[in-house]
Motif scaffolding. Sequence first.
Motif, PDB file in Angstrom:
ATOM      1  N   LYS A  35       0.876  -1.190   0.000  1.00 44.94           N
ATOM      2  CA  LYS A  35       0.000   0.000   0.000  1.00 44.94           C
ATOM      3  C   LYS A  35       0.892   1.212   0.000  1.00 44.94           C
ATOM      4  N   GLU A  36       0.614   2.169  -0.862  1.00 44.07           N
ATOM      5  CA  GLU A  36       1.473   3.357  -0.885  1.00 44.07           C
ATOM      6  C   GLU A  36       0.744   4.616  -0.480  1.00 44.07           C
ATOM      7  N   SER A  37      -0.590   4.515  -0.373  1.00 47.02           N
ATOM      8  CA  SER A  37      -1.326   5.718   0.035  1.00 47.02           C
ATOM      9  C   SER A  37      -2.674   5.353   0.637  1.00 47.02           C
ATOM     10  N   LEU A  38      -3.203   6.325   1.368  1.00 49.98           N
ATOM     11  CA  LEU A  38      -4.582   6.205   1.867  1.00 49.98           C
ATOM     12  C   LEU A  38      -5.422   7.025   0.905  1.00 49.98           C
ATOM     13  N   LYS A  39      -6.353   6.376   0.245  1.00 49.69           N
ATOM     14  CA  LYS A  39      -7.163   7.115  -0.723  1.00 49.69           C
ATOM     15  C   LYS A  39      -8.615   7.069  -0.263  1.00 49.69           C
ATOM     16  N   VAL A  40      -9.087   8.199   0.235  1.00 49.11           N
ATOM     17  CA  VAL A  40     -10.439   8.234   0.804  1.00 49.11           C
ATOM     18  C   VAL A  40     -11.227   9.397   0.217  1.00 49.11           C
ATOM     19  N   LYS A  41     -12.422   9.085  -0.238  1.00 49.61           N
ATOM     20  CA  LYS A  41     -13.327  10.135  -0.709  1.00 49.61           C
ATOM     21  C   LYS A  41     -14.445  10.273   0.316  1.00 49.61           C
ATOM     22  N   TYR A  42     -14.675  11.502   0.755  1.00 50.11           N
ATOM     23  CA  TYR A  42     -15.772  11.741   1.706  1.00 50.11           C
ATOM     24  C   TYR A  42     -16.472  13.024   1.287  1.00 50.11           C
ATOM     25  N   GLY A  43     -17.718  12.923   0.894  1.00 50.79           N
ATOM     26  CA  GLY A  43     -18.427  14.088   0.357  1.00 50.79           C
ATOM     27  C   GLY A  43     -17.689  14.578  -0.873  1.00 50.79           C
ATOM     28  N   GLU A  44     -17.411  15.887  -0.894  1.00 50.58           N
ATOM     29  CA  GLU A  44     -16.722  16.472  -2.056  1.00 50.58           C
ATOM     30  C   GLU A  44     -15.208  16.329  -1.953  1.00 50.58           C
ATOM     31  N   SER A  45     -14.735  15.952  -0.763  1.00 52.13           N
ATOM     32  CA  SER A  45     -13.270  15.958  -0.605  1.00 52.13           C
ATOM     33  C   SER A  45     -12.652  14.591  -0.888  1.00 52.13           C
ATOM     34  N   LYS A  46     -11.515  14.667  -1.579  1.00 52.39           N
ATOM     35  CA  LYS A  46     -10.785  13.454  -1.950  1.00 52.39           C
ATOM     36  C   LYS A  46      -9.396  13.569  -1.350  1.00 52.39           C
ATOM     37  N   ASN A  47      -9.044  12.624  -0.485  1.00 52.76           N
ATOM     38  CA  ASN A  47      -7.729  12.649   0.151  1.00 52.76           C
ATOM     39  C   ASN A  47      -6.860  11.547  -0.422  1.00 52.76           C
ATOM     40  N   ASN A  48      -5.649  11.902  -0.819  1.00 51.24           N
ATOM     41  CA  ASN A  48      -4.695  10.889  -1.259  1.00 51.24           C
ATOM     42  C   ASN A  48      -3.418  11.119  -0.456  1.00 51.24           C
ATOM     43  N   ILE A  49      -3.257  10.357   0.618  1.00 48.70           N
ATOM     44  CA  ILE A  49      -2.172  10.601   1.577  1.00 48.70           C
ATOM     45  C   ILE A  49      -1.100   9.514   1.414  1.00 48.70           C
ATOM     46  N   PRO A  50       0.117   9.902   1.009  1.00 48.35           N
ATOM     47  CA  PRO A  50       1.169   8.877   0.858  1.00 48.35           C
ATOM     48  C   PRO A  50       1.523   8.242   2.202  1.00 48.35           C
ATOM     49  N   ILE A  51       1.746   6.949   2.205  1.00 50.65           N
ATOM     50  CA  ILE A  51       2.160   6.264   3.443  1.00 50.65           C
ATOM     51  C   ILE A  51       3.302   5.295   3.128  1.00 50.65           C
ATOM     52  N   LYS A  52       4.015   4.935   4.169  1.00 52.09           N
ATOM     53  CA  LYS A  52       5.075   3.924   4.014  1.00 52.09           C
ATOM     54  C   LYS A  52       4.738   2.798   4.982  1.00 52.09           C
ATOM     55  N   LEU A  53       4.640   1.578   4.470  1.00 50.58           N
ATOM     56  CA  LEU A  53       4.350   0.459   5.375  1.00 50.58           C
ATOM     57  C   LEU A  53       5.580   0.124   6.198  1.00 50.58           C
ATOM     58  N   GLU A  54       5.347  -0.236   7.447  1.00 48.25           N
ATOM     59  CA  GLU A  54       6.450  -0.605   8.351  1.00 48.25           C
ATOM     60  C   GLU A  54       6.512  -2.128   8.455  1.00 48.25           C
ATOM     61  N   SER A  55       7.712  -2.578   8.827  1.00 51.69           N
ATOM     62  CA  SER A  55       7.824  -4.005   9.142  1.00 51.69           C
ATOM     63  C   SER A  55       8.003  -4.097  10.651  1.00 51.69           C
ATOM     64  N   THR A  56       7.496  -5.167  11.241  1.00 57.01           N
ATOM     65  CA  THR A  56       7.605  -5.294  12.699  1.00 57.01           C
ATOM     66  C   THR A  56       9.072  -5.451  13.098  1.00 57.01           C
ATOM     67  N   LEU A  57       9.895  -5.913  12.163  1.00 61.86           N
ATOM     68  CA  LEU A  57      11.297  -6.200  12.492  1.00 61.86           C
ATOM     69  C   LEU A  57      12.114  -4.948  12.776  1.00 61.86           C
TER      70      LEU A  57
END
Length: 301
Positions: free
Chosen positions: A40-62
Amino acid sequence: MKKAKFNVGLFGIGAIGSVIGSVLSQNKLISMAYFNRSKKESLKVKYGESKNNIPIKLESTLNLSKELDWLIIAIKEYDYVNARKTLKELIKPKTNIAIIRNGLNLYESLHGLANRSNVLECLIDCPTQKNDEDYYNQITKGKIVVQNNALSNSFAKLFGENEQLVIEQTVDFKTASWEKLIESSSLGAILALSGETCWIFEDQELINLYKKIVIESLQVGIKDGAKIDSNYKDQLILKLKKYPSTKGSSMLTDRLNNRRIELMAKNGIISELGKKYKLETPLNDLIYNLLKYTNIKKNVY
Ligand SMILES: NC(=O)c1ccc[n+]([C@@H]2O[C@H](COP(=O)([O-])OP(=O)(O)OC[C@H]3O[C@@H](n4cnc5c(N)ncnc54)[C@H](OP(=O)(O)O)[C@@H]3O)[C@@H](O)[C@H]2O)c1
């Protein structure tokens, strides 16, 4: 810039995880760590008129350098078995954990991994589906219901006031959970087995069937300690009659999309508790036994 005060892990970045992440990532006092099974490289959420595309970096437990103050888990009921090993690595004695999923007795998913006093069971009402543009479309303002206590006070503070999601603290989480379970599993079972949306309740026979499933489930809920009075079934029938004919359910959507149904978070748990309390649950047993084959066929039962 404010220094982060809380380390929060979010485990499961699907529909609900993306909504939660899109809210919490706005809080400058939080440092987020994201975990998901697939890339996964981003959180992509649409709510009403707003569209959020937030970059994320997955972590490893190690290589996670910080201990988590909170771990918020948003995976399906049946995914806990395979997630156990990773969860065990993430949960430390002081980590508070919020389990967000459908069903009952949510703590049992983490049995042996965390102290009961550190675990907050959360019920979520937040219809969210992926749309054609690969965004999670959050249809209405979300609501997370939790028991009113010190742990949930601290959980609610992570979210603060925001437009997307409200944390509602109740004095009786068990009753709230049963009310949601009875409605969603009775309606969901009829829709998933028929393959149709709520238009079928034009047929009085199906309203009668719905009522019978509700009554059967209600008796198990009451035995389990839910404080629901018998008027509840009449309220549900009135509600049912007002639903738009196109209304579906998560069980129907999963069935139609050939995805696994969360049966043990629905009719399966009612059957199981019926056995525990020596109450007959023939309708929930029937539903469970029929629908479990849709899961077995996918080799995922
Ligand atoms: N969506 C809704 O509208 C809604 C509404 C109310 C309640 N709920 C409940 O909320 C819970 C979460 O549902 P959801 O709709 O968010 O499910 P979802 O979209 O399927 O998301 C689940 C996420 O968990 C990840 N996952 C599964 N196993 C994992 C593992 N071992 N390690 C790390 N990540 C793992 C999945 O990864 P992959 O990317 O690999 O699949 C996926 O991203 C369910 O109990 C559901 O019934 C959902």
